[in-house]
Design an enzyme around this catalytic site. Structure first.
Site, mmCIF file in Angstrom:
data_model
loop_
_atom_site.group_PDB
_atom_site.id
_atom_site.type_symbol
_atom_site.label_atom_id
_atom_site.label_comp_id
_atom_site.label_asym_id
_atom_site.label_seq_id
_atom_site.Cartn_x
_atom_site.Cartn_y
_atom_site.Cartn_z
ATOM 1 N N SER A 178 -12.560 7.730 46.639
ATOM 2 C CA SER A 178 -13.041 6.876 47.730
ATOM 3 C C SER A 178 -11.933 5.935 48.203
ATOM 4 C CB SER A 178 -14.286 6.115 47.290
ATOM 5 O OG SER A 178 -15.348 7.017 47.068
ATOM 6 N N LYS A 216 -32.335 -8.351 63.077
ATOM 7 C CA LYS A 216 -31.630 -9.424 62.392
ATOM 8 C C LYS A 216 -31.957 -9.375 60.894
ATOM 9 C CE LYS A 216 -29.337 -13.240 61.759
ATOM 10 N NZ LYS A 216 -27.867 -13.229 61.799
#
Length: 318
Positions: free
Chosen positions: A124, A176
């Protein structure tokens, strides 16, 4: 008068003795400081004043690391460093952490030849950093790859329902502070997160294609999250060769670096990470769980610090 003369002579003798011991104390202090500097700086203190090959270890979970960035910058500016070996042994970490180190390695590679030497694994974000080098070597059984990005978060809403806990919130717009572990993820929230992940993923794949001289399609075929051994990595083009430090030095020699130069490790001289990523934090947790003091070190070795990563993550672990 005789007594007075004797007093003066004694005072002068005493003064000479005091001067001697003061000089001796300063010398001992100086030697102590040199010993401490040698202890902390290791080979960097002893060998960085002559031409050498710099070695930098990038190990463990990758996060934003200002100290490492400064160290790489110092290596880039040092006239005594003729080549660089990045010794990487990392499962990855935050995407931003990998990106910042990647960019600094690319700056370094513009001035000096850089080779990545993979230890147990470079997965990764760890592989992202390795790809910034001009050449990558790994052992036959090393692990490389795991190209991809993810966000993980828990859903404790079921447990809250069982405990009779209800979350009240007032927010400016539906997305949000989403997704939230306190309620099931909606389709819109999942779509938003997926867009975020795919954007970083596309950037990561683009890096692999550029650095490994592949087409986008070739890089994409290897970027399904798969991990590969060092031998497989050579076959599919993710790394350049099998080997360790000897092979890394041999490659540097092909770039004009004297293979007889000493390899000097530039070590981290600052305390890495804050409380959230420290062994102190892990010891505190294990203590709260009633585990022995040494459990914090065991948890650190097992990679428990990865549980506290935030944001987009590029990390591999079984």
């Amino acid at each position: 008068m005789a007594l007075r003369a004797d007093d003066l002579i004694d005072r002068r003798r005493l003064r000479r003795k005091l001067t001697f011991w003061r000089v001796a104390a300063i010398a001992i202090l100086a030697l102590g400081l040199v010993a401490i500097a040698s202890w902390f700086y290791g080979d960097e203190f002893n060998g960085a004043t002559v031409d050498h090959i710099a070695k930098v270890r990038i190990e463990g979970t990758i996060t934003e690391d200002d100290e490492l960035i400064k160290r790489l910058e110092s290596i880039r500016k040092s006239d005594k460093v003729k080549g660089v070996i990045l010794a990487i042994d990392s499962p990855g970490g935050t995407t931003v952490g990998g990106e910042t180190i990647y960019e600094e390695v690319r700056k370094l590679a513009a001035d000096k030849p850089v080779v990545a030497e993979v230890g147990t694994l470079a997965a990764s974000a760890g592989y992202m950093i390795a790809s910034a080098a001009d050449h990558i070597v790994a052992h036959k059984s090393s692990i490389v790859g795991s190209i991809g990005v993810l966000i993980q978060y828990p859903d404790v809403s079921g447990m809250m329902d069982k405990l009779g806990i209800k979350l009240e919130e007032v927010k400016s717009s539906p997305l949000k502070a989403s997704p939230s572990p306190f309620k099931p993820t909606t389709d819109d929230e999942r779509a938003m997160v997926r867009k975020l992940i795919l954007d970083s993923y596309d950037w990561f794949v683009g890096i692999v294609a550029e650095r490994r001289k592949m087409t986008h399609e070739q890089a994409l075929a290897l970027a399904d999250g798969s991990i590969f051994t060092g031998r497989q990595g050579v076959a599919n083009g993710l790394i350049d060769g099998v080997g360790g430090e000897t092979e890394a030095v041999d490659w540097l020699a092909t770039k004009g670096v004297d293979a007889k130069l000493k390899v000097v490790e530039w070590k981290n001289t600052e305390k890495r990470g804050g409380f959230l990523f420290s062994r102190t934090m892990l010891r505190t947790i294990t203590s709260a769980l009633g585990l022995p003091d040494y459990s914090g070190d065991v948890m650190h070795e097992l990679g428990a610090d990865r549980l506290f990563l935030d944001g987009l993550v590029s990390v591999w672990h079984p």
